[in-house]
Design a protein around this motif. Structure first.
Motif, PDB file in Angstrom:
ATOM      1  N   ALA A 118       0.849  -1.196   0.000  1.00  0.00           N
ATOM      2  CA  ALA A 118       0.000   0.000   0.000  1.00  0.00           C
ATOM      3  C   ALA A 118       0.884   1.245   0.000  1.00  0.00           C
ATOM      4  O   ALA A 118       1.978   1.222   0.574  1.00  0.00           O
ATOM      5  N   TYR A 119       0.418   2.282  -0.658  1.00  0.00           N
ATOM      6  CA  TYR A 119       1.086   3.594  -0.683  1.00  0.00           C
ATOM      7  C   TYR A 119       2.592   3.493  -0.962  1.00  0.00           C
ATOM      8  O   TYR A 119       3.415   4.144  -0.316  1.00  0.00           O
ATOM      9  N   TYR A 152       3.673  -8.725  -7.802  1.00  0.00           N
ATOM     10  CA  TYR A 152       2.507  -7.971  -7.342  1.00  0.00           C
ATOM     11  C   TYR A 152       1.493  -8.935  -6.713  1.00  0.00           C
ATOM     12  O   TYR A 152       0.964  -9.801  -7.375  1.00  0.00           O
ATOM     13  N   ARG A 153       1.279  -8.782  -5.391  1.00  0.00           N
ATOM     14  CA  ARG A 153       0.354  -9.612  -4.612  1.00  0.00           C
ATOM     15  C   ARG A 153       0.659 -11.111  -4.729  1.00  0.00           C
ATOM     16  O   ARG A 153      -0.238 -11.940  -4.594  1.00  0.00           O
ATOM     17  N   TYR A 184       3.289   8.501  -2.662  1.00  0.00           N
ATOM     18  CA  TYR A 184       2.157   8.060  -3.480  1.00  0.00           C
ATOM     19  C   TYR A 184       1.099   9.185  -3.521  1.00  0.00           C
ATOM     20  O   TYR A 184       0.914   9.900  -2.523  1.00  0.00           O
ATOM     21  N   ASN A 185       0.455   9.356  -4.682  1.00  0.00           N
ATOM     22  CA  ASN A 185      -0.488  10.471  -4.872  1.00  0.00           C
ATOM     23  C   ASN A 185      -1.437  10.751  -3.711  1.00  0.00           C
ATOM     24  O   ASN A 185      -1.532  11.891  -3.252  1.00  0.00           O
ATOM     25  N   ARG A 212      -7.127   5.519   4.985  1.00  0.00           N
ATOM     26  CA  ARG A 212      -7.815   4.223   4.868  1.00  0.00           C
ATOM     27  C   ARG A 212      -9.185   4.253   5.539  1.00  0.00           C
ATOM     28  O   ARG A 212     -10.144   3.694   5.020  1.00  0.00           O
ATOM     29  N   SER A 227      -9.732  -4.866  -1.272  1.00  0.00           N
ATOM     30  CA  SER A 227      -9.807  -4.786  -2.736  1.00  0.00           C
ATOM     31  C   SER A 227     -10.257  -6.142  -3.265  1.00  0.00           C
ATOM     32  O   SER A 227      -9.616  -7.154  -2.978  1.00  0.00           O
ATOM     33  N   ASN A 231      -5.186  -4.868  -9.511  1.00  0.00           N
ATOM     34  CA  ASN A 231      -4.991  -3.849 -10.533  1.00  0.00           C
ATOM     35  C   ASN A 231      -4.509  -4.538 -11.805  1.00  0.00           C
ATOM     36  O   ASN A 231      -4.026  -5.661 -11.764  1.00  0.00           O
ATOM     37  N   TYR A 250       0.055   3.960 -14.378  1.00  0.00           N
ATOM     38  CA  TYR A 250       1.141   4.325 -13.464  1.00  0.00           C
ATOM     39  C   TYR A 250       2.319   3.436 -13.787  1.00  0.00           C
ATOM     40  O   TYR A 250       2.188   2.220 -13.835  1.00  0.00           O
ATOM     41  N   LYS A 257       0.883  -0.143 -14.307  1.00  0.00           N
ATOM     42  CA  LYS A 257      -0.391  -0.523 -13.699  1.00  0.00           C
ATOM     43  C   LYS A 257      -1.524   0.371 -14.148  1.00  0.00           C
ATOM     44  O   LYS A 257      -1.347   1.575 -14.290  1.00  0.00           O
ATOM     45  N   ASN A 259      -5.319   1.413 -12.843  1.00  0.00           N
ATOM     46  CA  ASN A 259      -6.153   1.399 -11.645  1.00  0.00           C
ATOM     47  C   ASN A 259      -7.506   0.725 -11.936  1.00  0.00           C
ATOM     48  O   ASN A 259      -8.352   1.290 -12.612  1.00  0.00           O
TER      49      ASN A 259
HETATM   50  N1  EPU Z   1      -0.843   4.315  -8.116  1.00  0.00           N
HETATM   51  C1  EPU Z   1       0.502   4.468  -8.144  1.00  0.00           C
HETATM   52  N2  EPU Z   1       1.050   5.609  -7.675  1.00  0.00           N
HETATM   53  C2  EPU Z   1       0.324   6.594  -7.169  1.00  0.00           C
HETATM   54  C3  EPU Z   1      -1.074   6.446  -7.122  1.00  0.00           C
HETATM   55  C4  EPU Z   1      -1.617   5.293  -7.600  1.00  0.00           C
HETATM   56  O1  EPU Z   1       1.237   3.584  -8.590  1.00  0.00           O
HETATM   57  O2  EPU Z   1       0.917   7.612  -6.738  1.00  0.00           O
HETATM   58  C5  EPU Z   1      -1.473   3.107  -8.673  1.00  0.00           C
HETATM   59  C6  EPU Z   1      -1.755   1.996  -7.713  1.00  0.00           C
HETATM   60  O3  EPU Z   1      -0.732   1.062  -7.562  1.00  0.00           O
HETATM   61  C7  EPU Z   1      -2.961   1.347  -8.337  1.00  0.00           C
HETATM   62  C8  EPU Z   1      -3.712   2.517  -8.833  1.00  0.00           C
HETATM   63  O4  EPU Z   1      -2.746   3.480  -9.089  1.00  0.00           O
HETATM   64  O5  EPU Z   1      -2.582   0.578  -9.458  1.00  0.00           O
HETATM   65  C9  EPU Z   1      -4.781   3.001  -7.894  1.00  0.00           C
HETATM   66  O6  EPU Z   1      -4.274   3.300  -6.639  1.00  0.00           O
HETATM   67  P1  EPU Z   1      -5.131   3.656  -5.362  1.00  0.00           P
HETATM   68  O7  EPU Z   1      -4.223   4.260  -4.379  1.00  0.00           O
HETATM   69  O8  EPU Z   1      -6.308   4.416  -5.779  1.00  0.00           O
HETATM   70  O9  EPU Z   1      -5.560   2.269  -4.702  1.00  0.00           O
HETATM   71  P2  EPU Z   1      -6.319   0.994  -5.205  1.00  0.00           P
HETATM   72  O10 EPU Z   1      -5.842   0.471  -6.495  1.00  0.00           O
HETATM   73  O11 EPU Z   1      -7.744   1.226  -4.999  1.00  0.00           O
HETATM   74  C10 EPU Z   1      -4.441  -0.386  -3.971  1.00  0.00           C
HETATM   75  C11 EPU Z   1      -4.403  -1.667  -3.178  1.00  0.00           C
HETATM   76  C12 EPU Z   1      -4.915  -1.424  -1.760  1.00  0.00           C
HETATM   77  C13 EPU Z   1      -4.044  -0.361  -1.122  1.00  0.00           C
HETATM   78  C14 EPU Z   1      -4.125   0.916  -1.986  1.00  0.00           C
HETATM   79  C15 EPU Z   1      -3.255   2.038  -1.464  1.00  0.00           C
HETATM   80  C16 EPU Z   1      -4.678  -3.464  -4.793  1.00  0.00           C
HETATM   81  C17 EPU Z   1      -5.581  -4.493  -5.344  1.00  0.00           C
HETATM   82  N3  EPU Z   1      -5.189  -2.668  -3.847  1.00  0.00           N
HETATM   83  O12 EPU Z   1      -5.822  -0.029  -4.069  1.00  0.00           O
HETATM   84  O13 EPU Z   1      -4.837  -2.609  -1.026  1.00  0.00           O
HETATM   85  O14 EPU Z   1      -4.475  -0.094   0.190  1.00  0.00           O
HETATM   86  O15 EPU Z   1      -3.682   0.607  -3.332  1.00  0.00           O
HETATM   87  O16 EPU Z   1      -1.923   1.843  -1.787  1.00  0.00           O
HETATM   88  O17 EPU Z   1      -3.521  -3.398  -5.176  1.00  0.00           O
HETATM   89  C18 EPU Z   1      -6.195  -4.542  -0.601  1.00  0.00           C
HETATM   90  O18 EPU Z   1      -5.414  -5.187  -1.281  1.00  0.00           O
HETATM   91  O19 EPU Z   1      -7.174  -5.070  -0.058  1.00  0.00           O
HETATM   92  C19 EPU Z   1      -5.987  -3.113  -0.465  1.00  0.00           C
HETATM   93  C20 EPU Z   1      -6.856  -2.357   0.155  1.00  0.00           C
END
Ligand code: EPU
Length: 325
Positions: A118-119, A152-153, A184-185, A212, A227, A231, A250, A257, A259
């Protein structure tokens, strides 16, 4: 996810030496086995599990300074330790490396299995080794970061060698210090909005916890498995084409990746109730069991969401949580 029937047996392992006992019991009665940590990322079937669910309850955290560098420490967590307690412990000691992994539900033993992330941080960046019980030959073994073949995962523990190793402990190398910017954004946005200036591990932990709590349902209160989809990863050759279609790509150290939450939202599904599952409004990658009546509903909901995203964007979404079968 509030799904799934009963298990025939549940065996709790509280000491490393009880791991062989648990597997010998299952072998004696020819029972299939499944390992469970906290269960937050696992989904059961309505008919239940006909064998022994082996639960990791081995607790303990140990911190050792490295012999070469006073700024570097080895943190060993036993497999059944609550992951977030391990993160809190590291942050209190001013150690960086896992502060962005705050508030991820589950156990320390499960963290390397699916390389939680995460992040911008994930376990593969800090994990030194794990001690594991090898269920195929009955020996305790040490597996290094390299042995685990992280992605990844994923690691060998949930792919090629799924179910073979029971994680006794995991050891991470953590340093005194703090994460480097840019973050991270979503973390950067939070920092700007709240005028944050302290980026120490404890402070990042506080921020990540707040982000979170705002976006993700607490699985202890609201039935969800975090999740629900992974991704999407695309090869370098598709990056330009995807960007020209307006898709958010990204480019990270681990690949390109897209999103999936964004894809689900743009397919018009955020906030919708599909076969009893609510697509979370704020994080569309998360499904909440609002009124599903069984596992069939989950399959229907999964297919409907995946098909809509496929029809619209041409990507096949993959399920992220593990199924107990
Ligand atoms: N991304 C970046 N850099 C950034 C922003 C986003 O690489 O600065 C990428 C992320 O890796 C992802 C996409 O953009 O591919 C969206 O990112 P977002 O932060 O919106 O989160 P998300 O995809 O909804 C993922 C994880 C979460 C984790 C968050 C925060 C998965 C399946 N989920 O969610 O993990 O908390 O990023 O980092 O990878 C979980 O696995 O249950 C989970 C909650």
């Amino acid at each position: 996810m509030r799904l799934g029937g009963p298990a025939r047996y549940v065996v709790e392992v509280e000491q490393p030496i009880e791991a062989p006992d648990a597997y010998n019991f299952a072998k004696l009665y020819s029972l299939p086995t499944a390992i469970l940590g906290g269960g937050a990322n696992s989904i059961g079937r309505d008919e239940g599990f006909p064998g022994a669910i082996i639960m990791n309850k081995i607790r303990g955290i140990e911190l050792k300074p490295s012999t070469e560098n006073p700024e570097v420490f080895e943190l060993k967590a036993m497999g059944g330790e609550i992951w977030d307690d391990v993160v809190a412990f590291a942050c209190e000691k001013g150690l960086t490396g896992i502060e962005a992994l705050s508030k991820i539900p589950g156990t320390a033993g499960a963290a390397p299995v699916q390389n939680i992330g995460a992040y911008g941080q994930d376990i593969s960046q800090v994990l030194k080794s794990i001690e594991a019980y090898d269920t195929t030959d009955g020996h305790f073994k040490l597996l290094t970061n390299k042995d685990l073949k992280f992605g990844y995962r994923k690691s060998i523990l949930n792919t090629t060698m799924k179910g073979r190793f029971f994680v006794i402990s995991m050891t991470m190398t953590l340093k005194k210090g703090q994460m480097a910017r840019p973050f991270y954004n979503s973390l950067e946005n939070f920092i700007k909005e709240n005028g944050e200036t302290d980026f120490s591990p404890s402070s990042i932990r506080r921020m990540v916890s707040a982000i979170r709590a705002d976006k993700l349902p607490d699985p202890a209160k609201i039935p969800s498995a975090g999740s629900f989809f992974k991704n999407v990863y695309i090869p370098d050759s598709q990056v330009d084409e995807c960007r020209s279609r307006g898709l958010p790509v990204y480019q990270g150290a681990d690949g390109n990746k897209i999103n999936s939450g964004w894809l689900i939202e743009k397919a018009g599904l955020a906030g919708k109730l599909i076969h009893g599952f609510r697509v979370n409004e704020k994080a569309a990658l998360v499904l909440i069991n609002e009124c599903a009546t069984g596992y069939e509903d989950l399959i229907e909901a999964r297919n409907e969401i995946a098909n809509k995203v496929y029809d619209r964007f041409g990507f096949k979404l993959e399920q992220e949580p593990v199924e107990i079968i």
